[in-house]
Design a protein around this motif. Structure first.
Motif, short mmCIF file in Angstrom:
data_model
loop_
_atom_site.label_atom_id
_atom_site.label_comp_id
_atom_site.label_asym_id
_atom_site.label_seq_id
_atom_site.Cartn_x
_atom_site.Cartn_y
_atom_site.Cartn_z
N ILE B 80 -1.96 -4.75 2.52
CA ILE B 80 -2.16 -3.91 4.07
C ILE B 80 -3.32 -4.13 4.04
O ILE B 80 -4.26 -3.88 4.89
CB ILE B 80 -1.44 -2.89 4.28
N LEU B 136 6.64 3.74 4.36
CA LEU B 136 5.63 2.90 5.60
C LEU B 136 4.33 3.77 5.74
O LEU B 136 3.97 3.45 5.43
CB LEU B 136 6.48 2.10 6.77
N GLY B 137 5.23 4.96 6.55
CA GLY B 137 3.68 5.92 6.19
C GLY B 137 2.88 6.08 4.32
O GLY B 137 1.58 6.55 4.90
N LEU B 140 1.08 2.90 4.05
CA LEU B 140 0.12 2.68 4.87
C LEU B 140 -1.04 4.05 4.33
O LEU B 140 -2.48 3.67 3.91
CB LEU B 140 0.44 3.53 6.73
N ALA B 141 -0.69 5.28 3.89
CA ALA B 141 -1.88 6.23 3.26
C ALA B 141 -2.23 5.80 2.43
O ALA B 141 -3.87 6.17 2.33
CB ALA B 141 -1.62 7.27 3.45
N ALA B 143 -2.62 2.13 2.08
CA ALA B 143 -3.72 1.34 2.05
C ALA B 143 -4.93 2.00 2.49
O ALA B 143 -6.16 0.90 2.39
CB ALA B 143 -3.19 -0.01 3.52
#
Lengths: 294, 269
Positions: B80, B136-137, B140-141, B143
């Motif tokens: 990501i 997913l959270g 993403l953090a 990423a």
């Protein structure tokens, strides 16, 4: 014959091309918006909310959280320790990092490879494992602890002491300082030092009059980076400082995860951001000035 | 006397440098050495040599699960971060974009902002939604945390690249996209690999993000080591740590083969 220059102003079809040129930035804006900007805003707002016991937040604006962090002697001592640890670490990494960075920039062959490994290995090793290594070395009675005799305590050795925390923090952030210094020292022409040497200047004189003044920029930049990182580091104060050397970063974790006082945790996070941000702001202003004179 | 002084004044610098090298490597060497101890507690120097702690770790499925969790998180967040950072670097490296400096500074912010801060924000955001943090959270953090490293390495490489290459491709009829894909990107692939390796290692080693965001069911390797170490230090944890050090060394040597290590050195400024 030279072709006439096209007018610089935008023409209609270039406008849409310009918009399309920004399209590749969309994923970055989306990710940063949702996972970075929004969370920071939430923390900023939460810091002004009222806490009604564990895990309950009342949306009544208040300044109580900041009054507590900056007024209560316990929380103020955490702010003070975070500042002190960051400041002392910035100084110790500068003193210890300089010789290594200089050696790295000037050495060749086996020495250089050895130095590269010595700098890159800690940089690449998990901070938990590095803290773990110091926990073993700091135990009472080890050769390392006896080296620091008077500073260690009888029951825990260097563990949970301020000097122990500084040693481990210095180790954690030393590679960052070395890389920052390496950048400026490497660009320095060795011929300056050679010229000074032929004019009769000794090693120390050469360092103080030539090398140090010409690398002050990198040194200050490295110290600011180390300061900002040291103020917000969690693992080392948690494992090495323990319950005796609490700092803001560890207290934020406790307030968030254990005590569920989110407004207070947020207020401490904002104070931490201001501490780290001061150093970061000075850093970016300096970088811009260095960039413009180049 | 005079000669002894001269030797001393020549020798002090290498001695200082050697002492600092010992300081840099000591905690890592101690962990590796202590992992071979035969005693049931950690001791340095080790009491005798055994591999039984390694055997214990390798047959314990919970350690394997932690490694797989860490790997999956690091791989997905690196992917990501690449999707975010590579196009951004291509756009921002082009001359004539007025806000480019400001935008790159903004995209570099996750390095400067204490990670505790935005991770706390992510956690509170999900609390407001009355939902546990989804995996997913967490990805993403991570990423956001590592995207700046890929961006920085790529930007530096792109700025060194001759803009005439891209112009030549486009004047020969290639579209901008085609010029990027077949001319610009192959030239900065080495730099990208270096940045990606660094980002991967940082994501794999990250403690604070999963400590805040991952529930007890999802244990990553650093979180597991942290929890065990905070409770009690044992030779078993030393063996796990030593294995992790070896893997890290392997990844960094692989990345260093085409000189990325020197490149990382230069770009850390």
């Amino acid at each position: 014959m030279t072709a006439p220059r096209r007018p610089a102003g935008p023409t209609p079809d270039r406008g849409s091309a310009r918009a399309a040129a920004w399209l590749p930035l969309l994923p970055a804006f989306l990710l940063y918006g949702v996972q970075f900007v929004l969370p920071l805003l939430i923390v900023a707002v939460m810091a002004f909310m009222t806490s009604d016991g564990t895990g309950v937040v009342r949306p009544t604006p208040t300044l109580d959280n900041f009054a507590k962090v900056l007024g209560d002697s316990y929380y103020l001592s955490l702010v003070g320790r975070s500042l002190l640890v960051a400041l002392v670490t910035a100084i110790t990494t500068a003193i210890i990092g300089y010789p290594i960075a200089w050696a790295l920039a000037r050495s060749r062959g086996v020495w250089r490879s050895l130095l590269l490994v010595a700098v890159m290995l800690p940089l690449m090793t998990s901070s938990v494992i590095r803290a773990f290594g110091w926990m073993v070395l700091f135990a009472p009675g080890t050769w390392f602890t006896t080296l620091f005799g008077g500073l260690a305590t009888e029951t825990t050795g260097l563990l949970y002491t301020f000097p122990g925390l500084i040693i481990a923090m210095t180790h954690m952030l030393l590679p960052m300082m070395i890389l920052s210094l390496y950048g400026v020292i490497e660009k320095l022409e060795p011929s300056y030092e050679e010229a000074a040497a032929t004019l009769g200047s000794g090693r120390v004189g050469r360092f103080l009059r030539i090398v140090l003044p010409l690398t002050t920029g990198g040194l200050v930049a490295g110290m600011l980076l180390v300061f900002a990182s040291a103020a917000s580091l969690f693992v080392t104060p948690r494992l090495i400082g323990g319950p005796k050397q609490r700092v803001l970063a560890t207290e934020i974790y406790d307030q968030t995860i254990m005590l569920l006082n989110w407004p207070l945790a947020s207020a401490m996070a904002v104070v931490l951001l201001v501490l780290a941000g001061l150093a970061g702001g000075v850093y970016s202003v300096m970088m811009r000035r260095v960039g413009s004179t180049r | 006397m005079n000669r002894a002084l001269r030797i001393a004044s020549r020798a002090w610098f290498p001695v200082v440098v050697a002492a600092i090298i010992v300081f840099l490597l000591a905690p890592i060497a101690v962990i590796v050495a202590a992992s071979f101890t035969t005693s049931n507690y950690l001791s340095f120097p080790p009491d005798g040599l055994t591999l039984k702690w390694y055997a214990e770790v390798l047959v314990d499925p919970s350690w394997g699960a932690a490694v797989i969790n860490s790997l999956l998180l690091a791989i997905s967040s690196s992917l990501i971060a690449s999707v975010v950072a590579v196009p951004a670097a291509l756009v921002l490296s082009r001359r004539g974009i007025r806000a480019a400096d400001l935008l790159s500074s903004f995209l570099m912010l996750p390095i400067m902002v204490p990670s505790v801060l935005f991770v706390l924000g992510v956690l509170l955001g999900y609390q407001l939604l009355d939902s546990p943090v989804p995996v997913l959270g967490l990805i993403l953090a991570l990423a956001v945390l590592i995207a700046p490293y890929i961006l920085r390495t790529l930007l530096a490489a792109l700025e060194e690249l001759d803009p005439a290459l891209e112009e030549a491709a486009m004047s020969l009829g290639a579209s901008r996209l085609r010029a990027w894909v077949s001319v610009v990107l192959p030239n900065v692939l080495g730099a990208y690999a270096g940045g990606l390796a660094l980002a991967f290692i940082i994501a794999f080693d990250e403690l604070v993000v999963p400590l805040f965001l991952a529930g007890p069911a999802l244990s990553t390797l650093p979180v597991r080591i942290y929890r065990e170490v905070a409770f009690d230090v044992s030779p078993q944890i030393a063996a796990v740590s030593a294995l992790l050090v070896v893997v890290t060394v392997l990844i960094s040597t692989l990345a260093a083969r085409d000189g990325s290590a020197t490149r990382i050195l230069k770009e850390q400024r």
